[in-house]
Design an enzyme around this catalytic site. Structure first.
Site, PDB file in Angstrom:
ATOM      1  N   PRO A 180     -28.377 -16.978   4.112  1.00  0.00           N
ATOM      2  CA  PRO A 180     -27.898 -18.140   4.870  1.00  0.00           C
ATOM      3  C   PRO A 180     -28.940 -19.267   4.924  1.00  0.00           C
ATOM      4  CG  PRO A 180     -27.641 -16.107   6.144  1.00  0.00           C
ATOM      5  CD  PRO A 180     -28.457 -15.776   4.940  1.00  0.00           C
ATOM      6  N   GLU A 196     -30.265  -8.475   9.929  1.00  0.00           N
ATOM      7  CA  GLU A 196     -30.847  -9.747  10.344  1.00  0.00           C
ATOM      8  C   GLU A 196     -31.575 -10.468   9.219  1.00  0.00           C
ATOM      9  OE1 GLU A 196     -30.648 -11.703  13.320  1.00  0.00           O
ATOM     10  OE2 GLU A 196     -28.919 -10.379  13.165  1.00  0.00           O
ATOM     11  N   ARG A 242     -18.066 -19.179 -14.996  1.00  0.00           N
ATOM     12  CA  ARG A 242     -17.204 -20.222 -15.529  1.00  0.00           C
ATOM     13  C   ARG A 242     -17.961 -21.149 -16.475  1.00  0.00           C
ATOM     14  NH1 ARG A 242     -15.464 -23.740 -12.479  1.00  0.00           N
ATOM     15  NH2 ARG A 242     -13.356 -24.019 -13.257  1.00  0.00           N
ATOM     16  N   ASP A 262     -13.882 -29.849 -14.627  1.00  0.00           N
ATOM     17  CA  ASP A 262     -13.780 -29.810 -13.168  1.00  0.00           C
ATOM     18  C   ASP A 262     -14.942 -30.531 -12.502  1.00  0.00           C
ATOM     19  OD1 ASP A 262     -11.425 -28.464 -13.215  1.00  0.00           O
ATOM     20  OD2 ASP A 262     -12.274 -26.498 -12.776  1.00  0.00           O
TER      21      ASP A 262
HETATM   22  C1  21W Z   1     -25.669 -13.505   8.409  1.00  0.00           C
HETATM   23  C2  21W Z   1     -27.532 -12.308   7.519  1.00  0.00           C
HETATM   24  C3  21W Z   1     -26.468 -13.935   9.475  1.00  0.00           C
HETATM   25  C4  21W Z   1     -28.316 -12.729   8.589  1.00  0.00           C
HETATM   26  C5  21W Z   1     -30.352 -17.030  13.508  1.00  0.00           C
HETATM   27  C6  21W Z   1     -31.350 -16.098  13.627  1.00  0.00           C
HETATM   28  C7  21W Z   1     -25.883 -14.666   2.096  1.00  0.00           C
HETATM   29  C8  21W Z   1     -24.581 -15.816   3.618  1.00  0.00           C
HETATM   30  C9  21W Z   1     -25.339 -14.621   3.361  1.00  0.00           C
HETATM   31  C10 21W Z   1     -26.200 -12.672   7.450  1.00  0.00           C
HETATM   32  C11 21W Z   1     -27.777 -13.543   9.574  1.00  0.00           C
HETATM   33  C12 21W Z   1     -24.605 -16.695   2.519  1.00  0.00           C
HETATM   34  C13 21W Z   1     -29.510 -15.081  13.343  1.00  0.00           C
HETATM   35  C14 21W Z   1     -23.292 -18.264   3.565  1.00  0.00           C
HETATM   36  C15 21W Z   1     -23.854 -16.269   4.766  1.00  0.00           C
HETATM   37  C16 21W Z   1     -25.627 -13.444   4.215  1.00  0.00           C
HETATM   38  C17 21W Z   1     -25.358 -12.210   6.307  1.00  0.00           C
HETATM   39  C18 21W Z   1     -28.629 -13.951  10.732  1.00  0.00           C
HETATM   40  C19 21W Z   1     -28.532 -13.985  13.162  1.00  0.00           C
HETATM   41  N1  21W Z   1     -29.209 -16.345  13.347  1.00  0.00           N
HETATM   42  N2  21W Z   1     -23.969 -17.910   2.477  1.00  0.00           N
HETATM   43  N3  21W Z   1     -30.769 -14.905  13.534  1.00  0.00           N
HETATM   44  N4  21W Z   1     -23.243 -17.486   4.666  1.00  0.00           N
HETATM   45  N5  21W Z   1     -25.036 -13.316   5.405  1.00  0.00           N
HETATM   46  N6  21W Z   1     -27.870 -14.028  11.937  1.00  0.00           N
HETATM   47  O1  21W Z   1     -23.723 -15.614   5.799  1.00  0.00           O
HETATM   48  O2  21W Z   1     -26.407 -12.612   3.850  1.00  0.00           O
HETATM   49  S1  21W Z   1     -25.521 -16.064   1.257  1.00  0.00           S
END
Ligand code: 21W
Length: 232
Positions: A90, A117, A155, A170
Site C-alpha cells: 500500500p 501489517e 498485456r 488503449d
Molecule cells: C493492507 C497490508 C493494509 C498492510 C497504517 C498503518 C499490496 C495493497 C497491498 C495490507 C496494511 C496494494 C495500517 C492497494 C492494498 C496489500 C494488505 C496496513 C494498517 N495502516 N495496493 N498501519 N491496496 N494490502 N494497515 O491494500 O498488501 S499492493
C-alpha cells in the site's frame, strides 16, 4: 516471453484466478510463465513461522525477514541474471500503464505478496527494487494486487493479446489520447426504446471519428478532469 516468480503465502489463489483468462492462453502459448513459491517452505524455525509481533508493540503481525530473504535467494540462485524484485505494498508507487509497460521489458519479475501489517523493513532495504500499489484502497493482502499487476504487464508482452496493438492503443491510441472511451453499441439497434446514435449507423467514418473524439473529451471532462490536467 516473461517469467513471473510470485512469493506468497497463498499460491492457490494464483492457480485458480490465472488458470482461465487471457493469461492462461499466454502460458499455453509459451509467452508467459508463472511459478509460485510458498513462503512457509522457507520458514527457519520448527513452527514454520512466517510472521511475528512488531518491535515497539502495536496491533497485528509483521512478516519475518528470514523466510522472505531465503525465498528470494532460492529463486535468484536458479536465474542466470539478477531479476527485478517488486513488493506489492500500500506504500508503493501507483501502478499505471506506463509502469506496466516498463515492467513488461523484464525477463523475470519476482513479485512478493505481503500480508498482515506489512513486511520487516530490512527485507525491503536488502531485496526490493520497487514497491507497487494498485490504488488508494485497502485489500487484505498482496495477492489480488499481484494478479492485477501480472494482468496489466502481460498485456504489453508481444503476442499475448489477440490484437497486437491493443495494449498500446488503449494507452496512446488516436481514439484515446489519454482520454476515456465513449459509449459502444452492438445489435439490436433498439432495446427498450433506447436507440443507437444515428451517426454510428450512418456509414460516415469521418463523422463517427469526430463524434467519438467529442464524446471522449466531454466524458473525460465530466468524470476524470484530472486526466486533462496532468500526466498521471
Ligand atoms: C493492507 C497490508 C493494509 C498492510 C497504517 C498503518 C499490496 C495493497 C497491498 C495490507 C496494511 C496494494 C495500517 C492497494 C492494498 C496489500 C494488505 C496496513 C494498517 N495502516 N495496493 N498501519 N491496496 N494490502 N494497515 O491494500 O498488501 S499492493
Amino acid at each position: 516471453m516473461i517469467d513471473y516468480r510470485v512469493i506468497t503465502l497463498f499460491p492457490e489463489m494464483f492457480e485458480s484466478a490465472l488458470g482461465s483468462s487471457i493469461i492462461a492462453r499466454g502460458i499455453k502459448d509459451g509467452l508467459i510463465s508463472l511459478e509460485c513459491t510458498q513462503i512457509r517452505d522457507f520458514a527457519n524455525d520448527k513452527h514454520h513461522s512466517v510472521d511475528d509481533s512488531p518491535y515497539g508493540g502495536g496491533p497485528g503481525m509483521v512478516m519475518k525477514v528470514e523466510p522472505l530473504a531465503s525465498a528470494v535467494a532460492s529463486i535468484s540462485a536458479g536465474l542466470d541474471q539478477p531479476a527485478r524484485v517488486v513488493l506489492m505494498s500500500p506504500q508503493g508507487r501507483r501502478l499505471t500503464n506506463d509502469l506496466a509497460q516498463e515492467l513488461a521489458l523484464e525477463q523475470t519479475l519476482v513479485i512478493v505478496c505481503g500480508h498482515y501489517e506489512g513486511v520487516d523493513e530490512r527485507f525491503i532495504e536488502l531485496f526490493v527494487d520497487d514497491e507497487v500499489s494498485i490504488g488508494d484502497f485497502v485489500v487484505t493482502g498482496g495477492e489480488l494486487p499481484a494478479m492485477v499487476l501480472i494482468d496489466a504487464v502481460s498485456r504489453f508482452v508481444p503476442g499475448v493479446l489477440g490484437d497486437l496493438n491493443s495494449a498500446h492503443r488503449d494507452t496512446f491510441g488516436p481514439e484515446s489520447d489519454g482520454l476515456l472511451q465513449g459509449p459502444v453499441y452492438t445489435r439490436p439497434s433498439e432495446f427498450r426504446g433506447l436507440t443507437v446514435p444515428d451517426v454510428l449507423i450512418s456509414g460516415d467514418h469521418a463523422a463517427v471519428e469526430r463524434w467519438r473524439k467529442d464524446i471522449s473529451l466531454s466524458r473525460t471532462r465530466e468524470r476524470r478532469p484530472d486526466l486533462l490536467k496532468s500526466e498521471d
